[in-house]
Write a protein that holds these residues in place. Sequence first.
Motif, PDB file in Angstrom:
ATOM      1  N   UNK A  22      74.858  10.403 -10.621  1.00 34.72           N
ATOM      2  CA  UNK A  22      73.611   9.719 -10.299  1.00 34.72           C
ATOM      3  C   UNK A  22      73.354   9.745  -8.817  1.00 34.72           C
ATOM      4  N   UNK A  23      72.347   9.030  -8.420  1.00 31.60           N
ATOM      5  CA  UNK A  23      71.974   9.015  -7.025  1.00 31.60           C
ATOM      6  C   UNK A  23      70.970  10.109  -6.724  1.00 31.60           C
ATOM      7  N   UNK A  24      70.238   9.933  -5.648  1.00 25.59           N
ATOM      8  CA  UNK A  24      69.224  10.892  -5.226  1.00 25.59           C
ATOM      9  C   UNK A  24      69.619  11.449  -3.870  1.00 25.59           C
ATOM     10  N   UNK A  25      69.573  12.767  -3.694  1.00 25.47           N
ATOM     11  CA  UNK A  25      69.938  13.335  -2.393  1.00 25.47           C
ATOM     12  C   UNK A  25      68.812  13.193  -1.375  1.00 25.47           C
ATOM     13  N   UNK A  26      69.180  12.971  -0.136  1.00 24.98           N
ATOM     14  CA  UNK A  26      68.270  13.031   0.997  1.00 24.98           C
ATOM     15  C   UNK A  26      68.848  14.099   1.912  1.00 24.98           C
ATOM     16  N   UNK A  27      68.039  15.086   2.263  1.00 24.71           N
ATOM     17  CA  UNK A  27      68.547  16.250   3.000  1.00 24.71           C
ATOM     18  C   UNK A  27      67.838  16.378   4.346  1.00 24.71           C
ATOM     19  N   UNK A  28      68.627  16.607   5.394  1.00 26.18           N
ATOM     20  CA  UNK A  28      68.123  16.842   6.746  1.00 26.18           C
ATOM     21  C   UNK A  28      68.716  18.149   7.244  1.00 26.18           C
ATOM     22  N   UNK A  29      68.096  18.737   8.272  1.00 22.24           N
ATOM     23  CA  UNK A  29      68.654  19.959   8.830  1.00 22.24           C
ATOM     24  C   UNK A  29      68.105  20.256  10.206  1.00 22.24           C
ATOM     25  N   UNK A  30      68.855  21.057  10.952  1.00 18.26           N
ATOM     26  CA  UNK A  30      68.427  21.553  12.262  1.00 18.26           C
ATOM     27  C   UNK A  30      69.151  22.859  12.529  1.00 18.26           C
ATOM     28  N   UNK A  31      68.428  23.851  13.016  1.00 17.00           N
ATOM     29  CA  UNK A  31      69.064  25.107  13.363  1.00 17.00           C
ATOM     30  C   UNK A  31      69.888  24.981  14.636  1.00 17.00           C
ATOM     31  N   UNK A  32      69.499  24.061  15.536  1.00 15.78           N
ATOM     32  CA  UNK A  32      70.185  23.913  16.816  1.00 15.78           C
ATOM     33  C   UNK A  32      70.250  22.430  17.178  1.00 15.78           C
ATOM     34  N   UNK A  33      71.425  21.952  17.570  1.00 12.49           N
ATOM     35  CA  UNK A  33      71.618  20.538  17.914  1.00 12.49           C
ATOM     36  C   UNK A  33      71.185  20.198  19.333  1.00 12.49           C
ATOM     37  N   UNK A  34      70.731  21.184  20.112  1.00 18.91           N
ATOM     38  CA  UNK A  34      70.284  20.985  21.488  1.00 18.91           C
ATOM     39  C   UNK A  34      71.501  20.745  22.397  1.00 18.91           C
ATOM     40  N   UNK A  35      71.257  20.639  23.691  1.00 22.30           N
ATOM     41  CA  UNK A  35      72.334  20.546  24.677  1.00 22.30           C
ATOM     42  C   UNK A  35      72.466  19.169  25.320  1.00 22.30           C
ATOM     43  N   UNK A  36      71.470  18.315  25.155  1.00 17.08           N
ATOM     44  CA  UNK A  36      71.431  17.018  25.846  1.00 17.08           C
ATOM     45  C   UNK A  36      72.403  15.998  25.264  1.00 17.08           C
TER      46      UNK A  36
END
Length: 185
Positions: free
Chosen positions: A60-74
Motif C-alpha cells: 500500500x501507500x502512494x509514491x511521491x517522486x522527485x528528481x534533479x539531473x544536477x544537485x548544483x554546487x552551492x
Amino acid sequence: VRTGANAGVVGVNMWEGVGSPVGVVTARAGSIYQNISGGANASFWYKESGTSSADWIAMGGSPIVFGANNADTATAARYMAPGYIATAVATEIQVPVTRAGTLRNLNIRIGAAGTDSATVTYTVRVNGADTAITVNNNNNAGAVTLTDSTHTAAVVAGDLVSISITKSGVVTAGQTNIFASLELA
C-alpha cells in the motif's frame, strides 16, 4: 482462514484474519494475507520469503517522486522538483498531498558522484519546515542508493512536501542524475 487450491502443504496460500500476520501466520513465500479489520497500509500483506511467520510485507501507500539531473554546487539549500528538473533550484518546489497519511521510506538514488568532498544532505520538508526524514553521504562517493526507513512525518490533505539538498561546503560539481521516492502511507 486458508483458501485456494494450494491450501495444503505445498504451494502458496491466501489467508484472512484480524490484524497483522507478522509473528502470527506461518506461510510460504508468495502467500497473501488480507486483514479484515483494515487500516492504512495494513489491509493487504505479501509473504516476501521463507516459511516462518516473519517476512510479511504490508502493501500500500502512494509514491511521491522527485528528481534533479544536477544537485548544483552551492551550500545553500537547493530543491528537487516533483518529477524531474535539469538543475536543483534555490526556490522551494512543493507538491500538495491529496490525503492524510504518513510520509516514510525515503529512497535517494544518486547516478554519479560530484567532485570535491562535502557532506550532502537530502531532507524531506513539509510546509516549508524540515522533517526528521533525511539521508546524507559524501559528494564524491559515487553512484549509490540511500534510504531512511526509520523516520516518518504525519501529513494532512493539502500539506506541501518538498525535498531539499544542502552541502557542508562549496563543490566544483554536484552529484548528478538524482531520483527520490517517498511513500505516503
